[in-house]
Design an enzyme around this catalytic site. Structure first.
Site, PDB file in Angstrom:
ATOM      1  N   ASP A 282      -1.596  -8.352   0.768  1.00  0.00           N
ATOM      2  CA  ASP A 282      -2.851  -7.639   0.970  1.00  0.00           C
ATOM      3  C   ASP A 282      -2.567  -6.421   1.846  1.00  0.00           C
ATOM      4  O   ASP A 282      -2.235  -6.556   3.025  1.00  0.00           O
ATOM      5  CB  ASP A 282      -3.851  -8.590   1.649  1.00  0.00           C
ATOM      6  CG  ASP A 282      -5.248  -7.987   1.776  1.00  0.00           C
ATOM      7  OD1 ASP A 282      -5.382  -6.752   1.711  1.00  0.00           O
ATOM      8  OD2 ASP A 282      -6.207  -8.773   1.953  1.00  0.00           O
ATOM      9  N   HIS A 283      -2.727  -5.239   1.257  1.00  0.00           N
ATOM     10  CA  HIS A 283      -2.346  -4.011   1.961  1.00  0.00           C
ATOM     11  C   HIS A 283      -3.296  -3.684   3.116  1.00  0.00           C
ATOM     12  O   HIS A 283      -2.996  -2.808   3.945  1.00  0.00           O
ATOM     13  CB  HIS A 283      -2.301  -2.840   0.976  1.00  0.00           C
ATOM     14  CG  HIS A 283      -1.290  -1.802   1.335  1.00  0.00           C
ATOM     15  ND1 HIS A 283      -0.535  -1.838   2.483  1.00  0.00           N
ATOM     16  CD2 HIS A 283      -0.898  -0.665   0.686  1.00  0.00           C
ATOM     17  CE1 HIS A 283       0.272  -0.800   2.534  1.00  0.00           C
ATOM     18  NE2 HIS A 283       0.068  -0.058   1.448  1.00  0.00           N
ATOM     19  N   ARG A 284      -4.426  -4.353   3.203  1.00  0.00           N
ATOM     20  CA  ARG A 284      -5.323  -4.161   4.350  1.00  0.00           C
ATOM     21  C   ARG A 284      -4.744  -4.794   5.610  1.00  0.00           C
ATOM     22  O   ARG A 284      -5.092  -4.407   6.727  1.00  0.00           O
ATOM     23  CB  ARG A 284      -6.698  -4.792   4.064  1.00  0.00           C
ATOM     24  CG  ARG A 284      -7.466  -4.152   2.933  1.00  0.00           C
ATOM     25  CD  ARG A 284      -8.695  -4.966   2.587  1.00  0.00           C
ATOM     26  NE  ARG A 284      -8.356  -6.324   2.146  1.00  0.00           N
ATOM     27  CZ  ARG A 284      -9.250  -7.254   1.799  1.00  0.00           C
ATOM     28  NH1 ARG A 284     -10.543  -6.967   1.862  1.00  0.00           N
ATOM     29  NH2 ARG A 284      -8.871  -8.447   1.406  1.00  0.00           N
TER      30      ARG A 284
ATOM     31  N   ILE B 228      -1.106  -6.004   5.669  1.00  0.00           N
ATOM     32  CA  ILE B 228       0.354  -5.862   5.734  1.00  0.00           C
ATOM     33  C   ILE B 228       0.767  -4.512   5.149  1.00  0.00           C
ATOM     34  O   ILE B 228       0.315  -4.128   4.065  1.00  0.00           O
ATOM     35  CB  ILE B 228       1.032  -7.008   4.947  1.00  0.00           C
ATOM     36  CG1 ILE B 228       0.653  -8.365   5.556  1.00  0.00           C
ATOM     37  CG2 ILE B 228       2.536  -6.845   4.911  1.00  0.00           C
ATOM     38  CD1 ILE B 228       0.870  -9.538   4.634  1.00  0.00           C
TER      39      ILE B 228
END
Length: 490
Positions: free
Chosen positions: A462-464, A466
Site C-alpha cells: 500500500d503506497h499510502r 510504504i
C-alpha cells in the site's frame, strides 16, 4: 427424550446455510456433520454434539443462522442409551400420523396462496386448512378428519398437484377414508388480476409500487408478518428479475456464436470477488519483484528431511515454512509492513504481534487461514501447522477463528509454472508477498557462470503507508535471510 442441536459459537455473528447433510428420521452419530454454513471468509460443516434419531429439521438451505439457533431436534433415549429403541419409538409416532393429500384437481398445477392453520393446532372435521389457486380458480381444501396438525409440508407459493402431501395430522378417529380431504369452496375468478390481488396481503403502497414496476404480486414470496408482502420482498424480486433479464440479454451476445453455459458462483466466490475488487480499487497498489538464490536453503531443507526420514520421524519441512519464519523476522525489522491504516486513514496502527496468513485455493474458493505468533515457533512447528491448515481448508473444516488476526499474507504459486505476478493486498493489511516457481539459472559469479536455484518473489504494498525504498529494503532483507538461514539467529 427429544434434544435440540444448536449452532455453536463460530466466532462469526451471522452465517448462511448452504447445505443440509442429513434427513428427518435418519440416525446420526456424535460429531457427524449435519449442515454446511458459509460466511464472507469461510465455509464449514457443523457437527452434531450428540447421537440420536432426527425428529425434525428446523432450518432450510439459504437461511441465515446465528449462535444458539436451533438446527434440528433428535430423539435420544438416555435411560438405556439405545438408538434402536429410539428409532422404534419414532417409527411408532410416524405410523399414527395421517397424510393429508390434495384432492382431485385434475392435471393442473396450482399454487398455495394461504395456510390457515399452524403446527400443533387442533383441527375439526370439515375445517379449511389451505387455499390453493391458479389462473381461473381458488380452492379451499378441508379435512375429513379431526386431530392435531403435526407437520405442514408446504409453504406459501409452493406448487401442488392432485395427491400431493400437504400436511400430516395425528387423528383421534380410527376410520380411514380413502379420500381424506375435499374442496370446500371453489371460487371462480371472474377478474383474474383483481381477485389475485385481493387474495394477497399487501398494502396500497406496495400494490402501487408493483404496478409501476410491472410486477405480478402473485409471483412474490412474502416474508412479512402474516404473509404480508414487504417493500424488501418487492425490491428483492425486482433485483433478481433484472439480473435474470440482464443475463439473458448478456448471454444472447455470445449465443449467436455458439452454445453457452451459466455457472452460479457460490457464496465464498461472490464475497471473495467483491472483497478483491474493493481492495484493488481502494488501495494504491505497487508491486516490486526480485529473484533470490535459494540453492543453499534448498540443500539444507532436503538434508534435514532425509535425516528425519532415516530416524522415522513423520516430519517434512517445506520451503514455505522457512519463508513464513523469514517474513516474520522481516516484519519485526520493518514495522510499517506489520501495520493497518485506521478507518479515517489518519492513523497507522503498528502491531506488536506477528501472525501470517497463507492463501489456499480450494474447490469452494480462496481461503486465508492464519498462523499465529510465528516468531515463537520453530520451522518444524510451522510445517505441521501449515499441513493441518491446508487439510482443513481442502476438507471444508476451517473455523472462522482460523481466518482472523492476520498481519501479512503469503500467496504461494510455487507448484505452478510461471515467474512474477501481482498479488492483491488482503485489507486491512498493507502488504502481501507472492512466491512463484523456482528455476535453475546461470548466475555470473567469480568470473564464471554458476547454476543457481532462483526463486521469484513479488511484493505488493500500500503506497499510502510504504514507499519504494522501504519495499526494496524489505525484499533485500528477506533475500539476505534466505541466503543463509543462520542470519535469523543474529
Amino acid at each position: 427424550m427429544y434434544k435440540k442441536i444448536i449452532l455453536p459459537d463460530t466466532g462469526i455473528e451471522e452465517m448462511k446455510i448452504t447445505d443440509i447433510l442429513v434427513k428427518e428420521g435418519e440416525e446420526i452419530l456424535k460429531e457427524q456433520p449435519i449442515i454446511t454454513v458459509e460466511s464472507d471468509k469461510t465455509s464449514m460443516e457443523i457437527p452434531s454434539n450428540q447421537k440420536g434419531i432426527i425428529k425434525k429439521i428446523l432450518v432450510s438451505i439459504g437461511n441465515k443462522i446465528y449462535k444458539g439457533d436451533i438446527i434440528l431436534e433428535i430423539l435420544n433415549n438416555e435411560k438405556n442409551n439405545s438408538i434402536k429403541n429410539s428409532k422404534k419409538i419414532l417409527e411408532q409416532d410416524q405410523i399414527k400420523l395421517k397424510e393429508l393429500l390434495i384432492p382431485n384437481i385434475g392435471s393442473q398445477k396450482m399454487k398455495v396462496s394461504s395456510i390457515l392453520v399452524e403446527e400443533n393446532h387442533i383441527i375439526k372435521k370439515n375445517q379449511s386448512l389451505i387455499i390453493i389457486n391458479n389462473i381461473s380458480n381458488i380452492f379451499e381444501i378441508a379435512s375429513l378428519y379431526e386431530g392435531i396438525v403435526k407437520k405442514i409440508n408446504v409453504k406459501i407459493n409452493d406448487s401442488v398437484y392432485t395427491n400431493s402431501i400437504f400436511m400430516y395430522i395425528s387423528s383421534t378417529k380410527q376410520k380411514d377414508y380413502k379420500i381424506n380431504t375435499f374442496i370446500k369452496n371453489n371460487n371462480f375468478k371472474k377478474n383474474n388480476i383483481l381477485n389475485i390481488n385481493n387474495n394477497i396481503h399487501a398494502s396500497p403502497i406496495i400494490r402501487k409500487m408493483a404496478r409501476k414496476l410491472n410486477i405480478n404480486l402473485e409471483n412474490i414470496k412474502a416474508s412479512g408478518l402474516k404473509n404480508r408482502i414487504t417493500k424488501e420482498d418487492l425490491l428483492k424480486y425486482n433485483k433478481n428479475n433484472l439480473q435474470n433479464n440482464n443475463f439473458k440479454n448478456f448471454s444472447s451476445i455470445y449465443k449467436k456464436f455458439g452454445s453457452c453455459e451459466k455457472i452460479i458462483l457460490n457464496n465464498i466466490q461472490k464475497i471473495s470477488s467483491k472483497n478483491l475488487s474493493n481492495n484493488w480499487k481502494n488501495i494504491p497498489h505497487v508491486t516490486q519483484h526480485i529473484e533470490t538464490d535459494i540453492t543453499e536453503l534448498e540443500k539444507f531443507r532436503v538434508k534435514k528431511n532425509n535425516e528425519f526420514y532415516k530416524k522415522q520421524k513423520n516430519i517434512k519441512l517445506t520451503l514455505l515454512s522457512f519463508l513464513i519464519k523469514i517474513c516474520a523476522h522481516a516484519l519485526q525489522k520493518y514495522p510499517n509492513f506489520n501495520a493497518s491504516l485506521s478507518d479515517s486513514n489518519e492513523n497507522l496502527i503498528i502491531k506488536k504481534y506477528f501472525n501470517i496468513g497463507i492463501a489456499i485455493n480450494t474447490k469452494k474458493g480462496l481461503f486465508v487461514p492464519v498462523i499465529f505468533d510465528v516468531l515463537n515457533k520453530n520451522i518444524h512447528n510451522l510445517s505441521e501447522i501449515l499441513h493441518n491448515l491446508v487439510n482443513k481448508a481442502k476438507n471444508n473444516k476451517l473455523h472462522p477463528l482460523d481466518m482472523q488476526g492476520g498481519c501479512f499474507t503469503i500467496s504461494n504459486l510455487g507448484q505452478f509454472k510461471g515467474s512474477f505476478f501481482t498479488p492483491i493486498i488482503n485489507a486491512p493489511e498493507v502488504a502481501i508477498l507472492g512466491i512463484s516457481q523456482a528455476n535453475i539459472k546461470p548466475i555470473w559469479e567469480n568470473n564464471k557462470f554458476i547454476p543457481k536455484l532462483m526463486l521469484p518473489l513479488s511484493l505488493s504494498y500500500d503506497h499510502r503507508v510504504i514507499n519504494g525504498v522501504e519495499a526494496i529494503n524489505f525484499l533485500n532483507y528477506i533475500c539476505t535471510l534466505i541466503s543463509d538461514i543462520r542470519n535469523i539467529l543474529i
